[in-house]
Design an enzyme around this catalytic site. Structure first.
Site, mmCIF file in Angstrom:
data_model
loop_
_atom_site.group_PDB
_atom_site.id
_atom_site.type_symbol
_atom_site.label_atom_id
_atom_site.label_comp_id
_atom_site.label_asym_id
_atom_site.label_seq_id
_atom_site.Cartn_x
_atom_site.Cartn_y
_atom_site.Cartn_z
ATOM 1 C CB CYS A 282 87.271 27.548 28.086
ATOM 2 S SG CYS A 282 87.853 26.821 26.553
ATOM 3 C CG HIS A 283 88.894 30.150 24.010
ATOM 4 N ND1 HIS A 283 88.929 28.786 24.174
ATOM 5 C CD2 HIS A 283 89.866 30.455 23.128
ATOM 6 C CE1 HIS A 283 89.885 28.281 23.407
ATOM 7 N NE2 HIS A 283 90.476 29.266 22.771
#
Length: 187
Positions: free
Chosen positions: A114-115
């Site tokens: 994800c991030h």
């Protein structure tokens, strides 16, 4: 006693308050089911960190080792959960970036979802690597010299990246396979 293909493997999970709940808890569970020992590492001296779950604060997870006492050489792999808050805090924490950079230098697997790849940028690990992430990080990764693609999981050298919680099974399976291959090469 741990049984499974990863018996004897020790996996670091670096996170802080605001980690995406599923992106820490699900890989942790799958790695443990494969026989690995997981160790949650966090900056500061808190005994627990709190997750972020579907737009609100979620549950807590116990911190096993404070970042100040953790050594990259003690672990076989590193997992970097996402969420927006968690990697944004970690990428500004010098010791967290040093810890991630140390893994990058060893060639041992570093898995970010994800991030989570935001921290890989700050650690200087993305240039000329093929990566994926949450779509909003695409330009950040490309500006740092990475080649980005929208895929469930991408493996580039020792880096394993995925986009989102739906990718967790493929993300974790790829990390397990990478650890099994390293173990077979060492045998």
């Amino acid at each position: 006693m741990n049984k499974g293909p990863l018996k004897g493997c020790k996996i670091a999970i670096l996170a802080t308050n605001g980690f995406e709940q599923s992106e820490l808890m699900k890989p942790k569970k799958l790695l443990e089911e494969a026989g690995a020992t997981t160790v949650v590492i966090a900056p500061g001296d808190e005994s627990h960190i709190k997750g972020w779950n579907h737009g609100e604060w979620g549950g807590q997870v116990e911190v096993d080792v404070p970042l100040g006492k953790a050594r990259a050489s003690d672990y076989d792999a590193l997992v970097l959960p996402g969420g927006v808050i968690n990697p944004d805090k970690l990428r500004l924490h010098e010791k967290a970036i040093d810890f991630i950079r140390a893994f990058g230098r060893t060639g041992r697997p570093v898995a970010a979802i994800c991030h989570g790849p935001w921290t890989l940028i700050n650690a200087g690990l993305v240039r000329d690597k093929h990566l994926t992430s949450w779509p909003s990080l695409r330009v950040d990764l490309e500006n740092a010299g990475a080649r980005w693609e929208d895929s469930e999981v991408v493996e580039s050298g020792n880096l394993i990246t995925s986009r989102k919680p739906d990718d967790i099974p493929a993300f974790t399976h790829t990390l397990i396979r990478a650890l099994e291959e390293r173990r077979a090469e060492a045998a």
